[in-house]
Design a protein around this motif. Structure first.
Motif, PDB file in Angstrom:
ATOM      1  N   ILE A  99       0.847  -1.201   0.000  1.00 60.10           N
ATOM      2  CA  ILE A  99       0.000   0.000   0.000  1.00 60.10           C
ATOM      3  C   ILE A  99       0.881   1.250   0.000  1.00 60.10           C
ATOM      4  O   ILE A  99       0.690   2.181  -0.782  1.00 60.10           O
ATOM      5  N   TRP A 100       1.844   1.247   0.898  1.00 62.70           N
ATOM      6  CA  TRP A 100       2.691   2.429   1.098  1.00 62.70           C
ATOM      7  C   TRP A 100       3.447   2.771  -0.180  1.00 62.70           C
ATOM      8  O   TRP A 100       3.503   3.928  -0.621  1.00 62.70           O
ATOM      9  N   LEU A 101       4.054   1.754  -0.789  1.00 63.22           N
ATOM     10  CA  LEU A 101       4.848   1.998  -1.996  1.00 63.22           C
ATOM     11  C   LEU A 101       3.973   2.432  -3.165  1.00 63.22           C
ATOM     12  O   LEU A 101       4.342   3.334  -3.930  1.00 63.22           O
ATOM     13  N   THR A 102       2.835   1.805  -3.311  1.00 63.26           N
ATOM     14  CA  THR A 102       1.942   2.183  -4.421  1.00 63.26           C
ATOM     15  C   THR A 102       1.444   3.612  -4.229  1.00 63.26           C
ATOM     16  O   THR A 102       1.416   4.410  -5.180  1.00 63.26           O
ATOM     17  N   ALA A 103       1.074   3.940  -3.014  1.00 70.50           N
ATOM     18  CA  ALA A 103       0.628   5.302  -2.735  1.00 70.50           C
ATOM     19  C   ALA A 103       1.745   6.291  -3.077  1.00 70.50           C
ATOM     20  O   ALA A 103       1.514   7.293  -3.766  1.00 70.50           O
ATOM     21  N   ALA A 104       2.952   5.991  -2.611  1.00 70.20           N
ATOM     22  CA  ALA A 104       4.081   6.898  -2.873  1.00 70.20           C
ATOM     23  C   ALA A 104       4.272   7.085  -4.372  1.00 70.20           C
ATOM     24  O   ALA A 104       4.508   8.200  -4.852  1.00 70.20           O
ATOM     25  N   ASP A 105       4.158   5.999  -5.113  1.00 71.39           N
ATOM     26  CA  ASP A 105       4.342   6.070  -6.575  1.00 71.39           C
ATOM     27  C   ASP A 105       3.281   6.951  -7.220  1.00 71.39           C
ATOM     28  O   ASP A 105       3.527   7.594  -8.241  1.00 71.39           O
TER      29      ASP A 105
END
Ligand SMILES: Cc1cc2nc3c(=O)[nH]c(=O)nc-3n(C[C@H](O)[C@H](O)[C@H](O)COP(=O)(O)O)c2cc1C
Length: 176
Positions: A99-105
């Protein structure tokens, strides 16, 4: 961005602007959770997506370390099922990372609110109950974390890291 570029640049965001996250972006972030791996493919984790302001404000009081939820535009509650897998905590944790990485992207910031922890069963129970009761989460689910989401209102300062040779070993522990 490449996955590694996202990993290198991702930071925790603890202040958000007052702008709704478009459904399409939120849907992609939820997809990241949905497709995250789990031990033996036992899908021991579930996700509750919240956008309602009153509920977000309630979640802000889950622990003293989630003040940023007051400006978050959405939250994802990550729950785990010990009855489904002995790896429920790892399953939930890796979903949090996805979730965190996708959001950041996607340019969406994330604040991480840890709820369950193994150090103090009573403190964990109180925190989990605060979330559980507000969102009708069944008693057999553990509430692992609440992630707050929104467009960043801050640019975090550089953070301290351990030297690589204090963290990464080759061939055996302590060998650099
Ligand atoms: C397991 C875990 C628990 C965390 N719990 C909280 C929390 O309760 N409240 C909070 O504001 N941040 C929390 N964080 C965020 C960390 O404090 C943050 O990721 C860390 O300081 C590193 O900063 P960075 O994310 O910007 O790299 C948590 C992060 C992890 C991985």
């Amino acid at each position: 961005m490449s996955v590694l570029d996202v990993i290198r640049s991702r930071r925790e965001i603890t202040s958000f602007i007052n702008k709704k996250i478009p459904n399409e972006l939120l849907g992609e972030i939820v997809d990241a959770a949905y497709y995250a791996p789990s031990g033996n493919n036992l899908l021991s984790r579930e996700f509750v997506v919240i956008e309602d302001r009153e509920k977000l404000d309630h979640l802000e009081k889950t622990t003293p370390f989630m003040k940023w939820m007051s400006s978050a535009q959405a939250a994802i509650v990550i729950t785990g099922r010990p009855d489904v897998s002995k790896y429920w905590l790892q399953d939930a944790s890796i979903a949090c990372a996805f979730i965190w990485l996708t959001a950041a992207d996607l340019g969406v910031g994330v604040g991480f609110g840890a709820v369950y922890h193994s150090e103090d069963a009573e403190e964990s129970r109180v925190r989990e109950t605060h979330v559980r009761e507000a969102l009708n989460i069944p008693a057999d689910r553990r509430v692992v974390a609440v992630l707050g989401l929104g467009f960043p209102a801050e640019n975090p300062k550089e953070k301290k890291m351990l030297d690589r040779d204090e963290t990464v070993f080759y061939g055996g522990f302590g060998e650099v």
